[in-house]
Design an enzyme around this catalytic site. Structure first.
Site, PDB file in Angstrom:
ATOM      1  N   GLY A  32       0.832  -1.190   0.000  1.00 45.41           N
ATOM      2  CA  GLY A  32       0.000   0.000   0.000  1.00 45.41           C
ATOM      3  C   GLY A  32       0.870   1.246   0.000  1.00 45.41           C
ATOM      4  O   GLY A  32       2.067   1.191   0.311  1.00 45.41           O
TER       5      GLY A  32
ATOM      6  N   GLY B 132       0.960  -5.343   0.601  1.00 44.95           N
ATOM      7  CA  GLY B 132      -0.241  -5.425  -0.220  1.00 44.95           C
ATOM      8  C   GLY B 132      -0.034  -6.153  -1.526  1.00 44.95           C
ATOM      9  O   GLY B 132      -0.978  -6.703  -2.095  1.00 44.95           O
TER      10      GLY B 132
END
Length: 358
Positions: free
Chosen positions: A71, A119
């Site tokens: 992320g 992520g």
């Protein structure tokens, strides 16, 4: 440019024959994920699932550096510091996407080429067919930024009896193709030069092709890959990381005294003490959990609460803002971490990700 327009340029969605393609296209940022990107991926999966002409889905990253570095932690840290809800919204929707990928009914193929962290692991390792290359570097480095191995990390890293998952979660070490397969985060090693042939083969599959047939196509590109020092030291890892207390793990590594054990010990002691204690607790809970969604729900609650403390912003500051690589953790030592504070991170979120029954 609106968020919608940005997402269209940063996630390329297209059809190639019967193959649905999702190409992360933010190479200057190592394809790190934003909320609009998460939403575009989700919408692409909706379309590909509903389209009977799509046989399989392939997720890749543009550029030469990696699939996805995780992320956008700078943006997440700024959201937390500003006291708004953007970070919580991102995690909520990202975690729903992770669960969606794990249950996606059509063959979901992820090329974990280059950097695949945080992520990036979430949009790949939950898939049915996970390919690594000679350029792969997989990691869950969250303890080094005052956070926790989320995106279902406490599910993925708690499945192995040999405690390699515990090692990866606590150290944050980046591993290559062989160790990614060994740790259960990937399935097949494929030299990157075969990538165009893989795409062509998947694009030629007939509609309605099942998981087994796609798996056979992917496996056809697989090659053997040599063992690594981590695998050579798996007995050390299995013994030392079996404890349910970080102090005990560090003591076991010191007692072993081998160069591998001492290097591992040093790496762990450089991480956020609070993150270490919370991560180990989450891993042990993850091992006993019935589903990925249960782990994601717990991770969400912990993430929202943990990031209100000092270590998350400090870890991001040291890693990506000031880049001095010298985080000042608070508390600074494991002995100063209050177990009651750690348990407090586990209190259920007021607004669950999946609902009360997850």
């Amino acid at each position: 440019m609106t968020d919608s327009q940005s997402a269209i340029s940063e996630v390329i969605v297209e059809r190639q024959g019967t193959l649905g393609r999702i190409r992360l296209n933010r190479p200057k940022a190592l394809n790190s994920l934003t909320l609009p990107m998460v939403r575009r991926i989700e919408a692409a999966l909706d379309d590909f699932e509903a389209d009977p002409a799509v046989a399989a889905v392939l997720v890749t990253g543009e550029g030469e550096r990696g699939l996805c570095a995780g992320g956008d932690i700078r943006a997440l840290a700024e959201s937390v510091r500003n006291g708004d809800d953007r970070a919580a919204t991102f995690w909520r929707e990202e975690y729903r996407l992770n669960a969606r990928i794990s249950h996606f009914p059509k063959p979901y193929v992820a090329l974990m080429d280059g950097i695949t962290m945080g992520g990036g692991v979430g949009i790949s390792a939950h898939g049915a067919h996970r390919i690594v290359t000679e350029r792969t570097r997989v990691a869950m480095p969250e303890t080094g930024i005052g956070f926790l191995p989320d995106i279902g990390g406490t599910w993925l890293l708690s499945r192995q009896a040999n405690e390699v998952g515990t090692y990866l979660a606590l150290t944050g070490e980046a591993i290559g193709a062989s160790d990614a397969i060994f740790a259960g985060l990937a399935d097949i090693f494929m030299p990157f030069e075969h990538y165009p042939r893989l795409v062509a083969a998947l694009a030629e599959l007939p509609a309605g092709t099942g998981q087994a047939a796609v798996g056979a196509v992917v496996a056809g590109f697989g090659r053997s890959v040599a063992a690594t020092p981590l695998q050579d030291n798996v007995a050390v890892v299995t013994h030392a990381m079996a404890a349910d207390d970080v102090h005990a793990i560090l003591a076991a590594l010191e007692d072993d005294g081998s160069p591998f054990a001492m290097a591992t010990r040093k790496t762990i002691t450089e991480k956020s003490p609070t993150s270490l204690a919370l991560t180990l607790r989450l891993l042990r809970l993850g091992r006993a959990s019935p589903s990925l969604e249960t782990c994601l729900e717990r991770e969400f609650a912990a993430a929202v609460t943990m990031t209100r403390g000092p270590d998350f912003y400090e870890g991001v500051r040291a890693a990506v803002i000031d880049k001095d690589r010298n985080p000042r953790w608070s508390p600074a030592a494991l002995d100063e971490v209050d177990p009651e504070v750690v348990e407090g991170f586990l209190a259920p979120a007021s607004e669950p990700v999946f609902g009360r029954d997850a």
